[in-house]
Structure formats: structure tokens, C-alpha cells
Design an enzyme around this catalytic site. Structure first.
Site, PDB file in Angstrom:
ATOM      1  N   GLU A  59       1.037  -1.191  -0.094  1.00  0.00           N
ATOM      2  CA  GLU A  59      -0.060   0.123  -0.312  1.00  0.00           C
ATOM      3  C   GLU A  59       1.047   1.232  -0.082  1.00  0.00           C
ATOM      4  O   GLU A  59       0.000   2.514  -0.516  1.00  0.00           O
ATOM      5  CB  GLU A  59      -1.086   0.021   1.183  1.00  0.00           C
ATOM      6  N   GLY A 308      11.856  -3.244   0.073  1.00  0.00           N
ATOM      7  CA  GLY A 308      12.208  -2.180  -1.058  1.00  0.00           C
ATOM      8  C   GLY A 308      13.107  -1.704  -1.864  1.00  0.00           C
ATOM      9  O   GLY A 308      12.960  -0.829  -3.193  1.00  0.00           O
ATOM     10  N   LEU A 335       1.190  -5.691 -12.016  1.00  0.00           N
ATOM     11  CA  LEU A 335       1.338  -4.442 -12.520  1.00  0.00           C
ATOM     12  C   LEU A 335       2.570  -4.003 -12.510  1.00  0.00           C
ATOM     13  O   LEU A 335       2.940  -3.323 -13.277  1.00  0.00           O
ATOM     14  CB  LEU A 335       0.365  -2.895 -12.742  1.00  0.00           C
ATOM     15  N   GLU A 336       3.703  -4.588 -11.558  1.00  0.00           N
ATOM     16  CA  GLU A 336       4.841  -4.214 -11.445  1.00  0.00           C
ATOM     17  C   GLU A 336       5.885  -4.649 -12.581  1.00  0.00           C
ATOM     18  O   GLU A 336       6.277  -4.714 -13.794  1.00  0.00           O
ATOM     19  CB  GLU A 336       4.923  -4.321  -9.857  1.00  0.00           C
TER      20      GLU A 336
END
Length: 418
Positions: A59, A308, A335-336
Site C-alpha cells: 500500500e 524496497g 502490474l509491476e
């Protein structure tokens, strides 16, 4: 009355909640820190501005383009982002540094939410996706703070769960000022739970507005240059029960493509060491990202045990398997990899991203697999025919581009409420 009973039960269960927090702190030491923030004490709160709540890593990443635009468009309003997990906290600081305030969201008890809102004095509260809490919403309404549910999604499974406690959640859904929902099907589910039609807008998913940074792509090119000319595939955001399937698939792939490299990225950091042991037990040579080394030609697995850097790992791969889908986890963000032009593989459990995964599947960009043999077989087919793989990747990228624009609709709606 329903919310009173909920708050009473929550209060009575608080010792168990704290015991669970202790257990999680034993598994992941970061949970042992910053306990006062769980009770609305301390934290870097910046009053009088915009409050964004992003429960965890996914998120926080999804919220990043929105937060950057809010900083640019409303420089006079400070932004504070709350979350609930140490990994989410780390991601927020990595994304924004000191540009935003940050704290953990307190437990959902009326006096704790009231204390947080009194300290924050927000002009607006923006909750990412579906991280809704009855007392949080009720106390915002009591304080006159408009609540936006941004990039809202609601699977059939989650909707059924909410319906079972409709006596509690219907007032919460009815109190939302605006729900910017990802799809028409999800809008119907929200309406069935009590969201007012006037407060519902289908904006699409802001995850389509993902634009990989040029610096990230350049770094990926530098990494790949160090690895030599070899095929690379990634298994991303894997859960317990999936890693052994992925490793078995890699063993099959190596029979056909001996130089193939697997980038394996577990979803949760507390599993990094356990997954490393699984790789060793599978008899595969491995290098860990946390050790600061790059894989050599003899290495068969690159363990992405860092936080990250998922987009960086995706950008280094030729094709991607998205985890949380071979077990009943519902899948993660397809979607990444699609935005980077990678053909996508998924298990059958896609209920968290049903509409998005179906769009990609219909375009020929996503293939569903059920086990190690099917996973290995599809990777091998794409490695054998790179033209077909590129075509699938381009189709996914086209789907992403065709559905962009949700972010601008969301920002305009927020501006109207501000």
C-alpha cells in the site's frame, strides 16, 4: 450499540493482542520498537494537513505517486503517513525520508483514535485500498474529518467476510465521504455493504499509473551487465508453501537451460533465513542480496533478501512469477512486472487482483500455472522462444498504458474535498 460491543470486545482482547505483538517481535525484532505509537503516543505527526494510511509495504508503494503529487500540488499542507508494520514503516522512510511525518496507526479503540485525530488535526484522511476500522472512521466523522478510501478494492471473498459482520460494518461504510474504487464490479460490492451511490466513483487502479524511474532501469542494466549473457526469471513476493515449488521448477529449468538464474524474493523478511536454508537443501548455489554481492555464472539463485528493491529485481528479469497465488493468498501486484514489459506467471489464486489479472490474461500477457512442472514448462517455453515472450510482455505493457489516468481522477477528487 454494535460499535460499543466491538470496542468492548477489542478492549477485553487487548492482552491477547499484546501477546501477539510480543510473538511477532520475537519473530521479527522490529515489532518490539515504538510501542507507544500503538497507543497514539509519540511518532512524527504533522498537524493540520493530509493524513494518509497505508497498512504495509504494498500500500505504501501504491500510495507513493499520489503522495508525491499531493506534496507538489499542496505544498502548504503537511502530510503524515501511518502504517501498521515495520516493513511498511521502513518503506515509507525509504520513499519519502523527512518529506512526510510518520507513525504507526494505534489500535482501533475510540479513545486511541480520538487522541491521534486530536494530535493530527487532519484536513482529510485518505485510506489506501480497504484498510478500514470502525472506530477510525467513526472518530473521523465525529471530528468532521472527511474520509476517502483511495484505490479501493474489494474481492468477493472480502465482501463475504464483511457481510458476516454487516451489523458492525454497514455504518462504517455508510460514513465514508468518497470511495475511489478500482472497478465497476467492486463498486457494486461496496454499495451492497452500505456505501452511498453518491460517494462511489470508479476511477480505475492508480497502480496502472506506475512509471519505472529511468535511474532504476539504468541500475538494472548495470546489474545485468555483471551477470553475463544468461536467462533470468524472478519469483516475487513468495509465501510459505511456494518457495519449494519455485525451487523445484528451477531445478527442472536448469536441465534445459543450465545457465538460468532465478531471483527469489520472499514476501516477508522474517522468512529470509528460512528460505536461504531451503535453497541450500535443494542443492542450488546461491548468493544473497543482503551480503552485497552479485551472482556469478556458477550461481543458480539470487536471493532478494532486502526491502524496497522489488522493482529493481523485476527490472533485471526476463519474465516474472508473482507469488501469493500458488497458495490461497490471493496474489500480489501483477502490474509491476507488466509495466516493465515482462510476461507474467501466476498461480490459480488471484482473488486479490481478479480484474487486473483477467485483463492481462485476456491480452496474452499472463499465464496461469498450478505446480512446479507447469511453472517450469512455461518458463522454458518463453526461454526457448524469446519472440513469443517479448510479445506477451509488450501486451502487458500495453494494458498498463491503456488503463492509466486513475491517479489524476483521484487527485481531483481529493482536491475537491480539501
Amino acid at each position: 450499540m454494535p460499535r460499543f460491543l466491538y470496542s468492548l470486545i477489542f478492549t477485553l482482547c487487548l492482552p491477547l493482542v499484546l501477546l501477539r505483538l510480543l510473538y511477532r517481535a520475537w519473530r521479527a525484532p522490529a515489532y518490539a520498537r515504538r510501542w507507544p505509537e500503538r497507543f497514539a503516543l509519540g511518532g512524527d505527526l504533522r498537524a493540520g494537513g493530509i493524513w494518509v494510511h497505508a497498512v504495509s509495504v504494498g500500500e505504501s508503494i501504491a500510495a507513493a505517486p499520489m503522495v508525491r503529487e499531493l506534496l507538489r500540488r499542496h505544498p502548504q499542507l503537511p502530510i503524515t503517513i501511518t502504517c501498521m508494520t515495520p516493513t511498511g514503516s521502513e518503506q515509507i522512510r525509504k520513499l519519502f525520508g523527512d518529506q512526510v511525518g510518520h507513525a504507526y496507526l494505534p489500535y482501533d479503540l475510540p479513545w486511541l483514535q480520538r487522541r491521534l485525530i486530536r494530535r493530527l488535526q487532519p484536513r482529510i484522511a485518505i485510506i489506501m485500498e480497504t484498510e478500514l476500522w470502525p472506530n477510525l472512521v467513526a472518530e473521523c466523522r465525529r471530528a468532521g474529518v472527511p474520509v476517502v478510501l483511495a484505490n479501493a478494492r474489494l474481492s468477493q471473498r472480502s465482501a463475504r467476510g464483511y457481510q458476516r459482520v454487516a451489523w458492525l460494518v454497514r455504518p462504517m461504510f455508510a460514513a465514508l465521504d468518497w470511495v475511489a474504487v478500482q472497478s465497476a464490479a467492486e463498486a457494486e460490492r461496496f454499495a451492497a455493504l452500505g456505501v452511498r451511490q453518491a460517494a462511489l466513483t470508479v476511477t480505475g487502479s492508480i497502480k496502472f499509473d506506475l512509471k519505472p524511474a529511468a535511474a532504476l532501469l539504468e541500475q538494472a542494466d548495470r546489474w545485468r551487465a555483471q551477470w553475463g549473457e544468461r536467462p533470468v526469471w524472478i519469483a516475487a513476493s513468495t509465501h510459505a508453501g511456494e518457495d519449494e515449488i519455485v525451487l523445484a521448477a528451477q531445478q527442472l529449468i536448469l536441465r534445459r537451460h543450465p545457465q538460468a538464474l532465478l531471483i527469489l524474493v520472499p514476501r516477508h523478511p522474517e522468512r529470509f533465513d528460512g528460505v536461504a536454508r531451503q535453497v541450500q537443501q535443494a542443492g542450488l548455489s546461491m548468493v544473497r542480496r543482503s551480503e552485497g554481492m552479485m551472482p556469478g555464472m556458477a550461481d543458480q539463485v539470487f536471493l532478494g533478501d532486502s526491502m524496497g528493491e522489488l522493482m529493481q529485481f523485476y527490472a533485471c528479469a526476463d519474465m516474472a512469477f508473482v507469488g501469493g497465488s500458488l497458495i490461497a493468498g490471493g496474489g500480489h501486484n501483477y502490474l509491476e512486472p507488466a509495466a516493465l514489459g515482462l510476461p507474467v506467471l501466476s498461480g490459480p489464486h488471484r482473488f486479490n487482483f481478479t480484474e487486473i489479472s483477467e485483463l492481462l490474461e485476456q491480452a496474452g500477457a499472463l499465464v496461469e500455472v498450478a505446480d512446479a512442472e507447469a511453472l517450469a514448462g512455461q518458463v522454458i517455453r518463453w526461454l526457448d522462444d524469446t519472440g513469443v515472450a517479448r510479445q506477451a510482455g509488450a501486451a502487458g505493457q500495453a494494458v498498463v498504458k491503456a488503463n492509466q489516468g486513475a491517479l489524476e481522477k483521484l487527485l481531483q477528487g481529493i482536491a475537491g474535498l480539501l
